[in-house]
Design a protein around this motif. Sequence first.
Motif, PDB file in Angstrom:
ATOM      1  N   SER A 114      34.119  17.249 102.352  1.00 51.22           N
ATOM      2  CA  SER A 114      32.702  17.536 102.594  1.00 51.22           C
ATOM      3  C   SER A 114      32.262  18.822 101.900  1.00 51.22           C
ATOM      4  O   SER A 114      33.052  19.734 101.671  1.00 51.22           O
ATOM      5  N   GLY A 154      32.732  14.260 105.813  1.00 53.26           N
ATOM      6  CA  GLY A 154      33.655  14.037 104.707  1.00 53.26           C
ATOM      7  C   GLY A 154      33.871  12.551 104.453  1.00 53.26           C
ATOM      8  O   GLY A 154      34.119  11.786 105.379  1.00 53.26           O
ATOM      9  N   TYR A 203      36.376  10.181 102.664  1.00 53.60           N
ATOM     10  CA  TYR A 203      37.745  10.202 102.144  1.00 53.60           C
ATOM     11  C   TYR A 203      38.004   8.940 101.337  1.00 53.60           C
ATOM     12  O   TYR A 203      38.261   7.878 101.898  1.00 53.60           O
ATOM     13  N   SER A 247      38.930  18.483 104.324  1.00 56.18           N
ATOM     14  CA  SER A 247      37.797  17.561 104.251  1.00 56.18           C
ATOM     15  C   SER A 247      37.090  17.686 102.903  1.00 56.18           C
ATOM     16  O   SER A 247      36.848  18.795 102.421  1.00 56.18           O
ATOM     17  N   HIS A 249      32.842  17.222 113.346  1.00 54.31           N
ATOM     18  CA  HIS A 249      32.745  17.203 111.879  1.00 54.31           C
ATOM     19  C   HIS A 249      32.855  15.745 111.451  1.00 54.31           C
ATOM     20  O   HIS A 249      33.801  15.044 111.819  1.00 54.31           O
ATOM     21  N   ARG A 302      41.351  17.513 108.478  1.00 51.61           N
ATOM     22  CA  ARG A 302      40.133  18.264 108.807  1.00 51.61           C
ATOM     23  C   ARG A 302      39.955  19.469 107.889  1.00 51.61           C
ATOM     24  O   ARG A 302      38.875  19.720 107.385  1.00 51.61           O
TER      25      ARG A 302
END
Length: 120
Positions: A42, A86, A88, A40, A83, A37
């Motif tokens: 993002s 993102g 990955y 991330s 959230h 997290r």
Amino acid sequence: MSSERWPTELRLAKDRRTLSIAFDDRTAFDLPAEYLRVTSPSAEVQGHSPAERKTVPGKRNVEIIGVEPIGNYAVKLVFDDLHDTGIYGWDYLHQLGVEQQGRWQAYLDELAVKGLSRDR
């Protein structure tokens, strides 16, 4: 961008706090949800330049509530704090595994310098 590594196994632990991933190069990593997290990929976390990167506090107890495939090159992780932006990629997950110890210590150091906590 094509990945040179291919995941052979991707498994979310029953407690939703660890994502285990193995690759065809015989490397395997257990990546904690909190680590995933706070790292991330993002824009919300990384920003649009290194100067905009955020230090995300208060995620000690975060859980992964969803793992969604993105084509054949990545997964989107959905966390219980909602959230979910993102993406990955396989190479990024591999890099997170290889660099976990150093990245985690850098994160803890950033929290300390900024007076932030893993709990709030």
